[in-house]
Design a protein around this motif. Structure first.
Motif, PDB file in Angstrom:
ATOM      1  N   ASP A   3      21.784  19.989   4.938  1.00  0.00           N
ATOM      2  CA  ASP A   3      22.244  19.263   3.752  1.00  0.00           C
ATOM      3  C   ASP A   3      21.431  17.991   3.546  1.00  0.00           C
ATOM      4  OD1 ASP A   3      23.377  18.408   6.101  1.00  0.00           O
ATOM      5  OD2 ASP A   3      25.393  18.211   5.310  1.00  0.00           O
ATOM      6  N   PHE A   4      20.160  18.052   3.937  1.00  0.00           N
ATOM      7  CA  PHE A   4      19.212  16.959   3.709  1.00  0.00           C
ATOM      8  C   PHE A   4      17.847  17.590   3.460  1.00  0.00           C
ATOM      9  CE2 PHE A   4      19.133  17.794   8.251  1.00  0.00           C
ATOM     10  CZ  PHE A   4      17.780  17.802   8.544  1.00  0.00           C
ATOM     11  N   HIS A   5      16.937  16.799   2.921  1.00  0.00           N
ATOM     12  CA  HIS A   5      15.570  17.272   2.717  1.00  0.00           C
ATOM     13  C   HIS A   5      14.588  16.172   3.107  1.00  0.00           C
ATOM     14  CE1 HIS A   5      16.353  15.116  -1.061  1.00  0.00           C
ATOM     15  NE2 HIS A   5      15.053  14.931  -1.125  1.00  0.00           N
ATOM     16  N   LEU A   6      13.370  16.573   3.447  1.00  0.00           N
ATOM     17  CA  LEU A   6      12.316  15.636   3.807  1.00  0.00           C
ATOM     18  C   LEU A   6      11.343  15.497   2.643  1.00  0.00           C
ATOM     19  CD1 LEU A   6      11.428  16.760   7.449  1.00  0.00           C
ATOM     20  CD2 LEU A   6      13.209  15.193   6.682  1.00  0.00           C
ATOM     21  N   SER A   7      10.830  14.296   2.498  1.00  0.00           N
ATOM     22  CA  SER A   7       9.886  14.019   1.428  1.00  0.00           C
ATOM     23  C   SER A   7       8.969  12.878   1.860  1.00  0.00           C
ATOM     24  CB  SER A   7      10.660  13.631   0.166  1.00  0.00           C
ATOM     25  OG  SER A   7       9.783  13.349  -0.899  1.00  0.00           O
ATOM     26  N   PRO A   8       7.702  12.887   1.432  1.00  0.00           N
ATOM     27  CA  PRO A   8       6.847  11.733   1.700  1.00  0.00           C
ATOM     28  C   PRO A   8       7.437  10.482   1.046  1.00  0.00           C
ATOM     29  CG  PRO A   8       5.550  13.582   0.901  1.00  0.00           C
ATOM     30  CD  PRO A   8       6.987  13.938   0.704  1.00  0.00           C
ATOM     31  N   ILE A   9       7.255   9.328   1.688  1.00  0.00           N
ATOM     32  CA  ILE A   9       7.709   8.065   1.112  1.00  0.00           C
ATOM     33  C   ILE A   9       6.568   7.057   1.165  1.00  0.00           C
ATOM     34  CG2 ILE A   9      10.179   8.388   1.542  1.00  0.00           C
ATOM     35  CD1 ILE A   9       9.914   6.624   4.030  1.00  0.00           C
ATOM     36  N   ASP A  10       6.677   6.035   0.328  1.00  0.00           N
ATOM     37  CA  ASP A  10       5.689   4.960   0.322  1.00  0.00           C
ATOM     38  C   ASP A  10       6.419   3.636   0.144  1.00  0.00           C
ATOM     39  OD1 ASP A  10       6.287   4.730  -2.408  1.00  0.00           O
ATOM     40  OD2 ASP A  10       4.516   5.872  -3.012  1.00  0.00           O
ATOM     41  N   SER A  11       5.689   2.605  -0.220  1.00  0.00           N
ATOM     42  CA  SER A  11       6.264   1.260  -0.267  1.00  0.00           C
ATOM     43  C   SER A  11       7.455   1.135  -1.217  1.00  0.00           C
ATOM     44  CB  SER A  11       5.196   0.230  -0.626  1.00  0.00           C
ATOM     45  OG  SER A  11       4.640   0.517  -1.883  1.00  0.00           O
ATOM     46  N   ARG A  12       7.612   2.066  -2.134  1.00  0.00           N
ATOM     47  CA  ARG A  12       8.788   2.012  -3.025  1.00  0.00           C
ATOM     48  C   ARG A  12      10.090   2.217  -2.253  1.00  0.00           C
ATOM     49  NH1 ARG A  12       6.287   6.216  -7.164  1.00  0.00           N
ATOM     50  NH2 ARG A  12       5.745   7.007  -5.119  1.00  0.00           N
TER      51      ARG A  12
END
Length: 153
Positions: A3-12
């Motif tokens: 019930d979660f997903h992974l995604s790239p993240i950045d400074s935002r």
């Protein structure tokens, strides 16, 4: 299906990461009670240091809907850091998914607080082995951090 997903993240994602790390540290006794913890947080996990790190490193977030519940960073040398999971989500596969994603992105070494038994166990389940006491732990909380490596192959 998780019930979660992974995604790239950045400074935002810096403000959300900062809040997440502060909450995790406050709820973890071996961090919350250590006198150097405020310095550690200020140096690494206030919004601006988070933004700098998120722009410099490869970073992934775990999300429940649009809420950040976990993070991991991988630098150009394969060093894994910033693996934090919301206390309410620990034990549900979030840390495992983030660590596996870090390995897929080229991560192969990390330092772990010796009081972080759960993190040491998680790393071992993903093939990481003890290498040495980390002599270069620059934000050490006066502890002998364990330097772990994941052998190739």
């Amino acid at each position: 299906m998780p019930d979660f997903h992974l995604s790239p993240i950045d400074s935002r994602a810096a403000e959300a990461m900062s809040a997440l790390v502060h909450d995790v540290v406050a709820g973890t006794p071996h961090y919350a009670t250590h006198p150097r913890t405020p310095v550690f947080l200020a140096d690494w996990y206030e919004p601006q240091p988070c933004a700098d790190r998120l722009d410099a490193d490869t970073a992934f977030g775990a999300f429940a809907g649009d809420i950040l519940i976990g993070t991991v960073l991988i630098n150009g040398d394969g060093y894994i850091s910033g693996l934090y999971v919301d206390l309410l989500w620990q034990g549900r596969g979030v840390g495992s998914a983030l660590l596996e994603r870090a390995v897929q992105a080229g991560g192969w070494n990390m330092s772990v607080d010796p009081h972080g038994e759960a993190m040491l166990a998680l790393a071992a389940r993903h093939g990481f082995e003890f290498d040495c006491i980390d002599p270069d732990k620059i934000h050490s909380l006066d502890r002998d951090y364990r330097f772990l490596v994941r052998p190739a192959g």
